[in-house]
Design an enzyme around this catalytic site. Structure first.
Site, PDB file in Angstrom:
ATOM      1  N   CYS A 123       1.082  -1.013  -0.141  1.00 50.68           N
ATOM      2  CA  CYS A 123       0.427   0.083  -0.100  1.00 50.68           C
ATOM      3  C   CYS A 123       1.199   1.356  -0.088  1.00 50.68           C
ATOM      4  CB  CYS A 123      -0.822  -0.140   1.288  1.00 50.68           C
ATOM      5  SG  CYS A 123      -1.860  -1.842   1.171  1.00 50.68           S
ATOM      6  N   HIS A 259      -3.228   7.507   1.784  1.00 52.28           N
ATOM      7  CA  HIS A 259      -3.745   6.380   1.606  1.00 52.28           C
ATOM      8  C   HIS A 259      -4.748   6.262   1.608  1.00 52.28           C
ATOM      9  CE1 HIS A 259      -3.876   2.348   0.395  1.00 52.28           C
ATOM     10  NE2 HIS A 259      -3.526   1.449   1.702  1.00 52.28           N
ATOM     11  N   ASN A 289     -10.434  -0.282  -0.446  1.00 52.84           N
ATOM     12  CA  ASN A 289      -8.793   0.161  -0.440  1.00 52.84           C
ATOM     13  C   ASN A 289      -8.299  -0.434  -2.320  1.00 52.84           C
ATOM     14  OD1 ASN A 289      -5.864  -0.235   0.248  1.00 52.84           O
ATOM     15  ND2 ASN A 289      -6.348  -0.782   2.289  1.00 52.84           N
TER      16      ASN A 289
HETATM   17  O1  UT7 Z   1      -3.800  -0.834   3.338  1.00 57.31           O
HETATM   18  C1  UT7 Z   1      -3.290  -1.244   4.389  1.00 57.31           C
HETATM   19  C2  UT7 Z   1      -3.523  -0.930   5.644  1.00 57.31           C
HETATM   20  N1  UT7 Z   1      -5.127  -1.401   6.317  1.00 57.31           N
HETATM   21  C3  UT7 Z   1      -5.192  -1.012   7.195  1.00 57.31           C
HETATM   22  O2  UT7 Z   1      -4.642   0.328   7.076  1.00 57.31           O
HETATM   23  C4  UT7 Z   1      -6.570  -1.119   7.504  1.00 57.31           C
HETATM   24  C5  UT7 Z   1      -6.201  -1.591   8.839  1.00 57.31           C
HETATM   25  N2  UT7 Z   1      -7.233  -1.896  10.062  1.00 57.31           N
HETATM   26  C6  UT7 Z   1      -9.287  -1.356   9.501  1.00 57.31           C
HETATM   27  O3  UT7 Z   1      -9.080  -0.237   8.547  1.00 57.31           O
HETATM   28  C7  UT7 Z   1      -9.591  -2.178  10.619  1.00 57.31           C
HETATM   29  O4  UT7 Z   1      -9.075  -2.924  11.751  1.00 57.31           O
HETATM   30  C8  UT7 Z   1     -10.365  -3.141  10.102  1.00 57.31           C
HETATM   31  C9  UT7 Z   1     -11.956  -2.260   8.503  1.00 57.31           C
HETATM   32  C10 UT7 Z   1     -10.253  -4.194   9.313  1.00 57.31           C
HETATM   33  C11 UT7 Z   1     -11.614  -3.478  10.703  1.00 57.31           C
HETATM   34  O5  UT7 Z   1     -12.517  -2.785  12.036  1.00 57.31           O
HETATM   35  P1  UT7 Z   1     -11.867  -3.477  13.600  1.00 57.31           P
HETATM   36  O6  UT7 Z   1     -12.837  -2.126  13.943  1.00 57.31           O
HETATM   37  O7  UT7 Z   1     -10.495  -3.557  14.339  1.00 57.31           O
HETATM   38  O8  UT7 Z   1     -13.018  -4.525  13.690  1.00 57.31           O
HETATM   39  P2  UT7 Z   1     -12.463  -6.221  14.283  1.00 57.31           P
HETATM   40  O9  UT7 Z   1     -11.538  -6.515  13.196  1.00 57.31           O
HETATM   41  O10 UT7 Z   1     -12.353  -5.962  15.918  1.00 57.31           O
HETATM   42  O11 UT7 Z   1     -13.441  -6.769  13.691  1.00 57.31           O
HETATM   43  C12 UT7 Z   1     -15.346  -6.493  14.524  1.00 57.31           C
HETATM   44  C13 UT7 Z   1     -16.353  -7.194  15.150  1.00 57.31           C
HETATM   45  C14 UT7 Z   1     -15.596  -8.914  15.192  1.00 57.31           C
HETATM   46  O12 UT7 Z   1     -16.769  -9.310  15.294  1.00 57.31           O
HETATM   47  P3  UT7 Z   1     -16.613  -9.804  17.163  1.00 57.31           P
HETATM   48  O13 UT7 Z   1     -15.286 -10.728  17.124  1.00 57.31           O
HETATM   49  O14 UT7 Z   1     -16.406  -8.802  17.518  1.00 57.31           O
HETATM   50  O15 UT7 Z   1     -18.028 -10.643  17.569  1.00 57.31           O
HETATM   51  C15 UT7 Z   1     -15.818  -9.198  13.614  1.00 57.31           C
HETATM   52  O16 UT7 Z   1     -16.092 -10.692  13.410  1.00 57.31           O
HETATM   53  O17 UT7 Z   1     -16.927  -6.707  13.563  1.00 57.31           O
HETATM   54  C16 UT7 Z   1     -16.610  -7.858  12.754  1.00 57.31           C
HETATM   55  N3  UT7 Z   1     -16.620  -8.181  11.624  1.00 57.31           N
HETATM   56  C17 UT7 Z   1     -17.363  -7.787  10.309  1.00 57.31           C
HETATM   57  N4  UT7 Z   1     -18.738  -8.028  10.849  1.00 57.31           N
HETATM   58  C18 UT7 Z   1     -19.861  -7.688   9.450  1.00 57.31           C
HETATM   59  C19 UT7 Z   1     -15.910  -8.605  10.435  1.00 57.31           C
HETATM   60  N5  UT7 Z   1     -15.799  -7.559   9.354  1.00 57.31           N
HETATM   61  C20 UT7 Z   1     -16.951  -8.251   9.363  1.00 57.31           C
HETATM   62  C21 UT7 Z   1     -17.748  -7.746   8.668  1.00 57.31           C
HETATM   63  N6  UT7 Z   1     -19.010  -7.541   8.369  1.00 57.31           N
HETATM   64  N7  UT7 Z   1     -16.982  -7.272   7.289  1.00 57.31           N
END
Ligand code: UT7
Length: 332
Positions: A123, A259, A289
């Site tokens: 990225c 980005h 992204n």
């Molecule tokens: O380009 C390279 C750089 N990349 C980035 O900068 C990405 C950086 N990270 C992020 O943008 C965020 O961490 C994410 C968007 C990937 C995830 O957001 P988060 O607030 O950190 O969520 P999480 O991964 O902790 O997930 C929270 C909950 C989980 O459920 P439980 O375990 O709390 O029950 C996931 O299973 O959200 C759930 N979840 C979803 N629910 C519905 C994860 N993906 C989804 C989804 N739809 N697509």
């Protein structure tokens, strides 16, 4: 006096197919496979700011998108492909293991001179490509360069992993850089500073679990929360350093073009730099992204709609797998 790499043309290309968040609420065909995810528009939008993304058609590859973006940038600059000395394509999803996507673009543009190569910093690739192009220009080796970010990340997704596959999209952006004599001060047009970093200790928080030397293709794996934490801290830090190197401060920023990974990261980074969100170019809602393509895509969109004007100071910054991160400060 100093030679500066001035941005004289912008272009982008996006696949025709648009997949809205809500389209993932029912089974959907992606690259010939039926994808069934337990997700919804509200989660994706509130956690990331993403509303839709473009997905490449069958037979449409990274070099195709890169070439279309390059043609648009050449047209915007009003220059011919034959006048380009170097093409650098930032990509982690080249059509083939080799030759480089850049040489494919060179061929598709009908060029028989100059040189072309790819850069792989995921990225952060566009920042790395700009820094390399800048070095070639200020050292007098290259007069005009095409710097392209192009990706088809939809082809390296695990389409059963809702935590990653809804985040990424396909696309390409390009800029034409031209060597121009300037005064050598911070009021010059062109690239004023670049800053690059990587730290391989973090290889396990964002990677593809396959590759050529392991005889597999693999899919993207990410510990989202960990990457998020590094992103805000490292993007703000890099922007401050490159501004200082340019002889500028955060007060001089007209636009941040970051980005486009997550709207929450964009907001937190802008906050850390004390820059209001109306000075941040945000395209993540429409593109998702797109990895190395996201900054040149955002630059091209904001240039075309009249936001980015000559004379303005722009800071771009990106972070991705490696970890690798960096920033570029330039005056339009
Ligand atoms: O380009 C390279 C750089 N990349 C980035 O900068 C990405 C950086 N990270 C992020 O943008 C965020 O961490 C994410 C968007 C990937 C995830 O957001 P988060 O607030 O950190 O969520 P999480 O991964 O902790 O997930 C929270 C909950 C989980 O459920 P439980 O375990 O709390 O029950 C996931 O299973 O959200 C759930 N979840 C979803 N629910 C519905 C994860 N993906 C989804 C989804 N739809 N697509």
């Amino acid at each position: 006096m100093a030679l500066r790499a001035v941005l004289v043309g912008f272009g982008h290309a996006l696949p025709e197919r648009v997949v809205e968040n809500a389209d993932f609420e029912a089974p959907i065909d992606i690259h010939g496979t039926t994808v069934s995810l337990e997700t919804n528009d509200a989660w994706i939008k509130s956690r990331t700011g993403i509303e839709r993304r473009h997905i490449a058609a069958e037979g449409q590859h990274t070099s195709d998108l890169a070439t279309d973006a390059a043609l648009a940038a050449l047209k915007d600059a009003g220059v011919e492909a034959e006048s380009i000395d170097a093409i650098i394509v930032a990509t982690s999803t080249p059509d083939l293991t080799f030759p480089s996507a850049a040489t494919m673009v060179q061929n598709k543009l009908g060029m028989t001179g100059g040189f072309a190569f790819d850069i792989q910093a995921v990225c952060a690739g566009f920042a790395f490509a700009m820094a390399n192009a800048n070095a070639l220009i200020v050292s007098g080796q290259v007069k005009r360069a095409l710097v392209i970010g192009a990706e088809t990340f939809s082809r390296i997704m695990d389409w059963t992993d809702r935590g990653t596959c809804v985040l990424f999209g396909d696309g390409a952006g390009a800029v034409v850089l031209e060597a121009q004599d300037q005064s050598g001060t911070a009021s010059d047009r062109g690239i004023l500073a670049t800053e690059l970093n990587s730290d391989g200790r973090y290889k396990d928080i964002l990677y593809v679990d396959g590759g050529v030397s392991t005889n597999s293709t693999g899919a993207l794996r990410m510990q989202g929360k960990e990457v998020f934490r590094h992103a805000v801290e490292k993007l703000a830090g890099s922007a401050k350093t490159s501004l200082q190197d340019a002889g500028l401060t955060t007060d001089d920023i007209d636009w941040i073009v970051p980005h486009q990974a997550n709207l929450r990261i964009l907001k937190s980074t802008a906050d850390k730099l004390s820059v209001p969100m109306d000075q941040v170019v945000v395209t993540v809602q429409d593109h998702g992204n797109t990895s190395a393509a996201s900054i040149p895509l955002a630059l091209s969109v904001a240039r075309a709609d009249g936001r980015l004007k000559d004379g303005q100071v722009v800071v771009t910054g990106a972070i991705g797998g490696g970890l690798a991160w960096g920033s570029v400060v330039f005056r339009l």
